[in-house]
Design an enzyme around this catalytic site. Structure first.
Site, PDB file in Angstrom:
ATOM      1  CD  GLU A   7      -3.072  -0.714   2.273  1.00  0.00           C
ATOM      2  OE1 GLU A   7      -3.360   0.438   2.629  1.00  0.00           O
ATOM      3  OE2 GLU A   7      -3.518  -1.730   2.820  1.00  0.00           O
ATOM      4  CG  ASP A  80      -1.591  -1.773   5.408  1.00  0.00           C
ATOM      5  OD1 ASP A  80      -0.423  -2.063   5.102  1.00  0.00           O
ATOM      6  OD2 ASP A  80      -1.961  -0.612   5.639  1.00  0.00           O
ATOM      7  CG  ASP A  82      -6.639  -3.440   7.756  1.00  0.00           C
ATOM      8  OD1 ASP A  82      -6.475  -3.585   6.524  1.00  0.00           O
ATOM      9  OD2 ASP A  82      -6.550  -2.331   8.316  1.00  0.00           O
ATOM     10  CD  GLU A  84     -11.376  -0.471   4.410  1.00  0.00           C
ATOM     11  OE1 GLU A  84     -11.114   0.152   3.364  1.00  0.00           O
ATOM     12  OE2 GLU A  84     -12.510  -0.879   4.684  1.00  0.00           O
ATOM     13  CE1 TYR A 303      -1.608  -1.787   9.033  1.00  0.00           C
ATOM     14  CE2 TYR A 303      -3.438  -2.996  10.007  1.00  0.00           C
ATOM     15  CZ  TYR A 303      -2.957  -2.074   9.098  1.00  0.00           C
ATOM     16  OH  TYR A 303      -3.827  -1.434   8.255  1.00  0.00           O
ATOM     17  NE  ARG A 305      -5.456   2.722   9.958  1.00  0.00           N
ATOM     18  CZ  ARG A 305      -4.419   3.141   9.251  1.00  0.00           C
ATOM     19  NH1 ARG A 305      -3.553   2.264   8.748  1.00  0.00           N
ATOM     20  NH2 ARG A 305      -4.215   4.424   9.030  1.00  0.00           N
ATOM     21  CG  HIS A 350      -3.965  -7.765  12.729  1.00  0.00           C
ATOM     22  ND1 HIS A 350      -4.357  -6.499  13.044  1.00  0.00           N
ATOM     23  CD2 HIS A 350      -4.612  -8.079  11.584  1.00  0.00           C
ATOM     24  CE1 HIS A 350      -5.194  -6.046  12.142  1.00  0.00           C
ATOM     25  NE2 HIS A 350      -5.371  -6.976  11.261  1.00  0.00           N
TER      26      HIS A 350
END
Length: 872
Positions: A7, A80, A82, A84, A303, A305, A350
């Site tokens: 990303e 990433d 997640d 999204e 990470y 989020r 995660h």
């Protein structure tokens, strides 16, 4: 060679270095496509099919990625870790398939929970396929947000002028901010008194004990309600004999908190570091992506989020090694601590946020980081370390004391605590724990049961109950998490949307709902109550989680939602504005019509005395007006009540030294303004953005009322350049050309050279239709449902929206850069219905006057190519 798509461009260099020459790493720069902001992007009648649009910058990047993939052996999607990130990988794959760049090349998905060489190589060794359940959950969320926003917002525009938008999560978040404000407004303060005694032991040591009982009755916080009552109790205690009845010491243990999640990190950074949620995430993103350390780029945290609280086994082992090394073996529990996520709707699979390498201590990393990065890393490292340490051991002592004066008996209590073993506190203490210690951790001297205590002083203190506090960013995020609305990646975005829509403002780190936000919330609670219920929104989030777990089909969820929601929208479309106003007048009565000190009816017009005050709606939003309009022109904004409950009268600031007229500060329908003199010829000026009524003095008033200001003659034309404050903000003007300047201060200070430059820059961007050119597009909003671009332009008469031959002026007070496609489409449709178009005024005259006018039109065959004349 394989192509790896990540990303962020900040990761490209380090990941490429870890992987070597057999890989080419490219960045998508986040999402590459989205639903176009126009009707029909999600089609419920076509089984919820969706249209996706790639923006121009992403289109170029995808062309580069497609070109690289065509020459590669395979594709690895490493966005990433997640929901999204999974969606971005899916979008990239779909676009590459459309470009026929893949053919039969293998496609794999990997996730990097941290940007370190080991984490990257381990992830590359364990690839998987794109998770269709996660993609389905993303599609459901995106479709729901679109269907709510795109169908509900137009209802708001029609029924509640001035409202900007509504959203599935946004409106619920706004509701609890507004509910707290209403709770504060309803709160009735109560005075109360607390009594404490300073007592001495036989060993000449003193301590404080607080009054808890009186004549056998337990005293609650608010039981002493007057100074007279408190004085009577004090007199009794002044003559009393004090005796220690019991002394009890009880050991307690306090366990450490788990490592940070997104929410707890944002809350801790707010309370400890003073960071906004947005700043916290920006700094954390940089720590995750990594920086140069000893000649190697490495990510410092995992990470950021996540709502998981667990750490990987190898990370727990590393943390235990660091504890033994930095604090000593005595702080290390026999067995590692295990944490489980308590949130019933936790969806991110995660780890918690932790250092990627516990041997990188905050002290060692400080030289590689800026101040904010160092402070946040220090907090993350210490919290993660503390989570694996032994509990703190605390001894809490309670002394019960009797005060006897004749037949009257009172009970007092003294509490203190002593930390016998600091445990995890040696590394990290929560802010709330620190505050609790201040209140309760005073150490008591030795007190023996049965011994007599000497009275030193009796202290009486007056207090007043306080309303619940407004939400801070930290408590706002905590509330969203508690209610189960939104997700770690959406908290900051939701807050920013409420700010951007001017539904809330943030002052001194507190969220203050604005009248516009209060109106929207009252409207939603009156007519769409089901869709702003906390439980309903949380249950939708749970269904999205079940989709991501593969337990629900996402289109089934969309069908169930759309069936009821579309019916509610259809019902509200026939609602009359008067019904809306009646509901809002009732729901917002404490805000709109606060009680008056004289006890008179707060809805009686203070100007005419016979009219009834009511909420009214205009193009710029809501205001309070009199029912006797137009005979009575009384208006005021929300919150413009004086201390006596009536609208504040003009505040005199002084006289104009040249005219002798009085200058006053007043409040009107469109907000506070200055006025010099009286009558229809009085000079008036609105307050510029950023200037509050409290900040206005005589000097500032004179400066504003003196505008426009002559700056100087233009060196080329010899015509005057002036500076002033207009409908769309501060400006400079020369020969009919307006150019905005950055701030109102520039209006008073700008010199001739700068003014000439600003005018030249404006002209370079494009002239208006009267000068034979096309006004430059300030902003491109998207495609019209009938084809063609919809743009925002700045014309001779101010900003307007344009589609092909139709121009529609923006309502007064509208920020042209904040206009949405939906708002533009509605304005364009209204203008088109009135027969509005691009026909110049002189052509319209030609049609009426014939002859000469027709010849004029005939001499200008290129008129079709001229710029549209903006609607006046």
């Amino acid at each position: 060679m394989d192509v790896v798509v990540v990303e962020s461009p900040n990761k490209v260099k380090s990941i490429n270095k870890y992987l070597g020459k057999n890989y080419k790493v490219l960045a998508s720069f986040g999402h590459i496509r989205d639903l176009p902001a126009k009707d029909g992007s999600v089609r419920p009648d076509d089984d919820f099919s969706m249209s996706w649009e790639v923006d121009a910058p992403s289109s170029k990047r995808m062309t580069d990625i497609a070109r690289a993939v065509k020459d590669a052996d395979g594709l690895i999607l490493a966005t990433d870790p997640d929901r999204e990130g999974e969606a971005i990988s899916w979008h990239v794959l779909e676009v590459l398939r459309q470009k026929r760049a893949l053919k039969d090349k293998p496609v794999k998905r990997v996730v990097f929970n941290s940007i370190t060489k080991k984490a990257v190589l381990d992830a590359m060794a364990a690839p998987r396929d794109i998770d269709p359940a996660l993609v389905d959950a993303y599609l459901a969320r995106r479709a729901l947000d679109y269907l709510v926003g795109f169908n509900l917002s137009p209802v708001l525009w029609r029924k509640l002028p001035g409202a900007r938008s509504a959203g599935r999560v946004q409106s619920v978040a706004l509701r609890f901010v507004c509910d707290r404000e209403a709770e504060i407004e309803r709160f009735i303060r109560e005075d109360y008194w607390l009594i404490a005694a300073i007592l001495g032991t036989p060993r000449s040591e003193t301590f404080e004990a607080r009054l808890t009982t009186l004549d056998g009755k337990k005293l609650e916080k608010l039981d002493i309600k007057s100074a007279e009552q408190a004085a009577g109790i004090k007199a009794m205690l002044d003559g009393a004999a004090f005796k220690a009845l019991s002394v009890e010491s009880k050991p307690t243990r306090r366990n450490p908190a788990p490592p940070f999640t997104t929410s707890t990190m944002q809350q801790a950074a707010s309370s400890r570091l003073g960071f906004s949620a947005q700043r916290t995430m920006q700094v954390a993103q940089r720590l995750y992506e990594g920086m140069e350390i000893g000649g190697e780029t490495a990510g410092l945290i995992t990470y950021m989020r996540t709502d998981g609280v667990q750490m990987a086994p190898e990370a727990i082992g590393a943390a235990r090694d660091a504890i033994a090394r930095e604090f000593g073996e005595k702080y290390l529990p026999e067995q590692p601590r295990q944490y489980t996520t308590k949130a019933k709707n936790a969806q991110e699979a995660h780890e918690a946020i932790r250092p990627t390498d516990f041997s990188r201590t905050p002290a060692e990393m400080r030289k590689f980081l800026d101040a904010d990065q160092a402070r946040l890393y220090d907090m993350i490292w210490k919290r993660a370390i503390a989570s694996q340490m032994l509990p703190a051991e605390i001894e809490r002592t309670t002394v019960e004391i009797e005060a006897r004066n004749g037949g009257q008996v009172a009970g007092l209590r003294a509490v203190g605590s002593v930390v016998r073993f600091d445990g995890f506190i040696a590394a990290y203490t929560d802010q709330k724990d620190e505050d609790a210690e201040d209140e309760d951790s005073r150490r008591l001297p030795q007190v023996i049961a049965g011994e007599t205590l000497a009275r030193d002083t009796i202290n009486v203190t007056a207090h007043t109950t306080e309303p619940p506090p407004r939400y801070s960013e930290a408590s706002f995020i905590k509330k969203m998490e508690e209610l189960g609305i939104g997700r770690p990646s959406t908290y900051v975005a939701t807050l920013k949307t409420l700010e951007d829509r001017e539904y809330v403002t943030i002052e001194n780190r507190k969220l203050i709902p604005q009248p516009k936000g209060r109106l929207v919330t009252a409207f939603m609670e009156s007519f769409f109550e089901h869709y702003v219920e906390y439980d309903f929104t949380a249950s939708l989030e749970e269904k999205l989680d079940e989709i991501s777990d593969g337990k629900l089909a996402y289109k089934d969820v969309l069908r169930d939602f759309w069936r009821d929601f579309s019916a509610a929208i259809a019902e509200i479309k026939d609602l009359r504005i008067s019904e809306v106003l009646d509901a809002l007048n009732e729901d917002l009565a404490p805000l709109l019509f606060p009680a008056r000190a004289d006890g008179s009816n707060p809805r009686t017009c203070p100007k005419c005395g016979t009219g009834t005050l009511s909420l009214r709606l205009g193009k710029s939003g809501g205001f309070i007006g009199c029912s006797n309009y137009p005979e009575c022109n009384y208006t005021r904004q929300f919150g413009a009540e004086g201390a006596d409950g009536h609208a504040e009268g003009p505040r005199e600031l002084g006289k104009d030294p040249y005219t002798g007229e009085e200058i006053t500060l007043r409040s009107g329908r469109f907000g506070p303004y200055l006025q010099r003199g009286e009558g229809k010829d009085a000079k008036r000026s609105s307050l510029p953005k950023g200037w509050t009524p409290d900040s206005i003095d005589h000097e500032k008033a004179l400066a504003l009322l003196a505008l426009p200001r002559d700056v100087g003659m233009h060196p080329e034309t010899g015509k005057m350049i002036s500076a002033g404050l207009g409908r769309y903000g501060p400006f400079v003007l020369h020969d009919g050309t307006y150019a905005n300047v950055e701030s109102i201060e520039d209006v008073f200070t700008i010199g001739l050279n700068r003014a000439v430059s600003v005018i030249a820059e404006k002209l370079a961007k494009g002239r208006g239709a009267r000068n034979g050119g096309t006004p430059a597009a300030l902003k491109e909003l998207g495609d019209h449902p009938d084809g063609g671009k919809v743009t925002v332009r700045d014309g001779r008469y101010g900003p307007y929206v344009n589609h092909e031959k139709v121009n529609a002026t923006l309502p007064k007070g509208t920020d042209p850069m904040s206009v949405t496609l939906e708002e533009a489409l509605e304005l364009i449709a209204e203008r088109a219905a009135k027969g509005g178009g691009k026909k110049p005024a002189r052509k319209a005259k030609a049609a009426k006057s014939g002859g000469a006018a027709k010849k004029t039109a005939a001499r200008k065959p290129a008129a079709k190519k001229s710029a549209p004349k903006q609607e006046a």
